[in-house]
Design an enzyme around this catalytic site. Structure first.
Site: not given
Ligand code: BG6
Length: 477
Positions: A168, A377
């Protein structure tokens, strides 16, 4: 009725974690301090001042955790390596004890037929590099990052076949340099885009190194992608949705896959005087196909909804991830503003619940980038109740995950290539800013903000549900 295409036979059903959020043992085994070890000590930065000093003590209990993974039938486990365990100062001497910890973990996973998926960087930058040259703001980090990645490839590459470079990048850049809610707690879009460009160079260099040196396996970044909807069919709002998609997401993913930034964002940055400098050498590196990922890692939690923004709400490069927390009056002036989506329910932390958005995310990645996707995720952060008999009846989590598995199945039925699904998370763990009360795991860990208690592990109802999903390869939901 026609049958749906099944999940691929070797689909990687799994779960995920990150070193800082589970390991604890923050000063053991020769580990150096990371920027998070320091940041959490600044008063008011985290929920009730929580930190990862002990976390869920995975460092000492990893065997018990891997046993539980095997009991659930996990096919894959995604975890991150703490840079500071391998290089306590970020560069220099390798710490053998740190290398051995992950070596043992990987061997234990493989002994239980669980595929290791290794995240190289999940936000815990060595503090020494922050002190030495301001971390991501210096090009010196590129060589240190590649050297760290190479050390992992050389030591674990015979057993690890899936590598995630940066977790991320959009989130750690925006929170670190624009919203000041992560280290180094800066609020400066120009510095953010400059640091982000350097992170792109580090990412590309590590991927290129991997591809050039004959390691077997696949490598790619994990991106926090929140697809954006327009609030309605008004053309101005549709345009705003396109602006948001370009600024929030294509800005990162285009760079990963094509090696250039989207024209619209570049132009917008130039007008504001916040565009990062790109050299001819940068360009050559970034456009080299060897620097491009083999898959797109997707962290999917929710979608965002926007409308036109001609009232100047928000700030340049203020939260564009649309991911964290309640978005009140935020956006980017002239480009878009974040609004509520009346069709969606929300979690206890105000995140939109949108399983269909996952199918949309998979489709958009496929049509723009044509890469296989590893969903690295997805999960529900919620309060859980530990009953007197040590059971946890998390039917809300089962419901959430079931609907998301259905969305993945629909995408597979669309013909898209999805490699696997590592849910967030396996055990409960520390939420960076929300402490221990926001739980994501299949396995409850008995601790809270005040006390580490006995850190006992208790499988939740969702644990048994996921076991059955895996055993039936996604048929029995
Ligand atoms: C992702 C991160 O941003 O979302 C994880 O990669 C994080 O590390 C997860 O824990 C959930 O976010 P939060 O804020 O609910 O802990």
């Amino acid at each position: 009725a026609q049958q749906m295409k099944p999940f691929p036979k070797n689909f990687l059903w799994g779960s995920a974690s990150a070193a800082y959020q589970i390991e604890g043992a923050y000063r053991e085994g020769g580990k150096g301090l990371s920027v998070w070890d320091q940041f959490v000590r600044i008063p008011g930065k985290t929920f009730k001042g929580t930190n990862g000093d002990v976390a869920v003590d995975h460092y000492h209990r990893y065997r018990e955790d891997v046993d539980l993974m095997a009991k659930a039938g996990l096919k894959a486990y995604r975890f991150s390596i703490a840079w500071t365990r391998i290089f306590p100062n970020g560069n220099g001497e390798v710490n053998q004890e740190g290398l051995k910890f992950y070596d043992d973990l990987i061997n234990d996973l493989i002994a239980h037929q669980i595929e290791p998926v290794v995240t190289i960087y999940h936000w815990d930058l060595p503090q020494a590099l922050q002190d030495e040259y301001q971390g991501w703001e210096s090009r010196r980090i590129i060589a240190d990052f590649v050297n760290y990645a190479k050390t992992l490839f050389d030591n674990y590459g015979d057993r690890v076949k899936y590598w995630v470079t940066l977790n991320e990048q959009n989130v750690f850049m925006q929170h670190g340099y624009s919203m000041a809610s992560h280290p180094p707690a800066v609020t400066d879009p120009k510095r953010m885009y400059a640091a982000n460009h350097i992170a792109n160079l580090a990412n590309a260099s590590a991927i290129k190194y991997f591809h050039e040196h004959g390691y077997q396996g696949q490598i790619g970044p994990s991106f926090a992608y929140s697809p954006i909807y327009a609030v309605d069919a008004a053309p101005e709002n549709q345009l705003a949705a396109d602006n948001a998609e370009q600024l929030n997401s294509y800005y990162w993913m285009d760079m990963y896959v094509f090696g250039h930034y989207p024209t619209i964002v570049r132009n917008w940055q130039e007008k504001q005087g916040i565009a990062p400098e790109i050299t001819v050498e940068d360009q050559a590196l970034l456009e080299n196909p060897l620097s491009h990922p083999d898959f797109m890692g997707l962290n999917y939690y929710q979608t965002g909804t926007v409308a036109k923004n001609d009232t100047g709400v928000g700030a340049a490069a203020e939260n564009t991830s649309g991911k964290k927390g309640t978005i009140k009056e935020s956006g980017v002036p002239g480009m878009f503003k974040n609004v509520k989506n009346d069709y969606l329910q929300k979690t206890d932390w105000d995140w939109n619940i949108d399983p269909v958005g996952l199918q949309i995310a998979l489709r958009r990645i496929n049509s723009r980038y044509n890469l296989p996707v590893l969903i690295t995720e997805n999960g529900l952060g919620a309060f859980d109740t530990l009953e007197a008999d040590h059971e946890i009846h998390d039917d809300y989590r089962i419901h959430f995950l079931r609907e998301h598995v259905k969305a993945i199945h629909a995408a597979i039925d669309d013909g898209l290539q999805v490699i696997g699904y590592t849910t967030w998370s396996f055990t409960d763990l520390l939420s960076w800013l929300n402490g221990y009360q926001k739980r994501y795991g299949f396995v409850y860990v008995d601790r809270d903000e005040k006390s580490a208690k006995d850190l006992a592990r208790y499988p939740k109802d969702s644990f048994y549900w996921y076991k059955q999903v895996i055993a039936s390869n996604g048929e029995d939901l």
